[in-house]
Design an enzyme around this catalytic site. Sequence first.
Site, PDB file in Angstrom:
ATOM      1  N   ASP A  13       0.839  -1.194   0.000  1.00 54.04           N
ATOM      2  CA  ASP A  13       0.000   0.000   0.000  1.00 54.04           C
ATOM      3  C   ASP A  13       0.881   1.252   0.000  1.00 54.04           C
ATOM      4  O   ASP A  13       2.009   1.218  -0.484  1.00 54.04           O
ATOM      5  CB  ASP A  13      -0.936  -0.024   1.214  1.00 54.04           C
ATOM      6  CG  ASP A  13      -2.287   0.594   0.906  1.00 54.04           C
ATOM      7  OD1 ASP A  13      -2.352   1.831   0.789  1.00 54.04           O
ATOM      8  OD2 ASP A  13      -3.275  -0.162   0.775  1.00 54.04           O
ATOM      9  N   HIS A  45      -3.417   6.154   3.601  1.00 53.08           N
ATOM     10  CA  HIS A  45      -4.272   5.077   3.097  1.00 53.08           C
ATOM     11  C   HIS A  45      -3.884   3.739   3.732  1.00 53.08           C
ATOM     12  O   HIS A  45      -4.704   3.061   4.351  1.00 53.08           O
ATOM     13  CB  HIS A  45      -4.167   4.997   1.574  1.00 53.08           C
ATOM     14  CG  HIS A  45      -5.150   4.062   0.935  1.00 53.08           C
ATOM     15  ND1 HIS A  45      -4.871   2.718   0.735  1.00 53.08           N
ATOM     16  CD2 HIS A  45      -6.385   4.263   0.435  1.00 53.08           C
ATOM     17  CE1 HIS A  45      -5.912   2.143   0.142  1.00 53.08           C
ATOM     18  NE2 HIS A  45      -6.846   3.065  -0.054  1.00 53.08           N
ATOM     19  N   SER A 223     -11.378  -0.466  -0.683  1.00 55.58           N
ATOM     20  CA  SER A 223     -10.050  -0.534  -0.063  1.00 55.58           C
ATOM     21  C   SER A 223     -10.140  -0.897   1.408  1.00 55.58           C
ATOM     22  O   SER A 223      -9.227  -1.533   1.956  1.00 55.58           O
ATOM     23  CB  SER A 223      -9.337   0.813  -0.176  1.00 55.58           C
ATOM     24  OG  SER A 223      -8.859   1.040  -1.469  1.00 55.58           O
TER      25      SER A 223
END
Length: 270
Positions: A13, A45, A223
């Site tokens: 990620d 994120h 996600s």
Amino acid sequence: PVTGQGFTIAVLDSGIRKTHLGLKDKVVYEVNLSSAPSSEDIFDHGTGVAYIAAGGQHGIGEDSGMAPGARLMNLKCIGDDGAGSSEDVVAGLEKVMELAQQNPPGSPMHPDLVNLSFGSSDYGGPLDPVRVAARAAIDRGIWVIAAAGNSGPDPGSIGSPASDPGVFAVGAMTFEPWEVWDKSSRGPTKEGSIKPDLLFYGVNILTASARGDTSYALKAGTSFATPAASGMVALVNEGYMRWAGRPYTQAEAWTGPSLGNPQAHRPVSG
């Protein structure tokens, strides 16, 4: 309690803020494979993804992710602007396979699962480098779970590598009303596979933020549904290890006899 103990989740990620209160001492390995200068999560994120999978602590009154007993690996292959290249993702998958070969199952340094909370447009090509690398990891006994994408509700909008028949594709649901999130990508894939393989809550999810060591934020998207599925696999594996004395493999999660047959892939119910 089943907490995912003995299971390691490799998060490919934008990085992980490993000093976050909910992630402290959980990251056992990190490497920066992106063009960014460090493995820190500037894009905010990967930290949230990691927390949903294995953050927090198990206990009464404690907030936690799905499998707080699991360990995490931080393989940064998404840049600080939220973009990445196929080459960096493939490098991350190759590093995961290398670590799995070098370390025995059960070791914190043995990655059992790869979480891919990102994707790109699917052109129906099984020779896509990321899909090839994902299948190679699966062939080595490593789970690969990927976000279906946020390009719904149009059909045929599943992204890659979630579109690959062997990869678990995770879509997102809403709490209220209890239904598929409008933006969650839909199948079938360009090759005709039925996708996604699983849905999980993915809208207004409170998770860790990379903005500070005690920061949290509401997130939405496939996600953030994906790491919940990854954490669930960790829980299932710990329970299965207690019962059968061996890990539960991704191949056993399909009724089909061959990972090479797209129409053979159906999740086992129950």
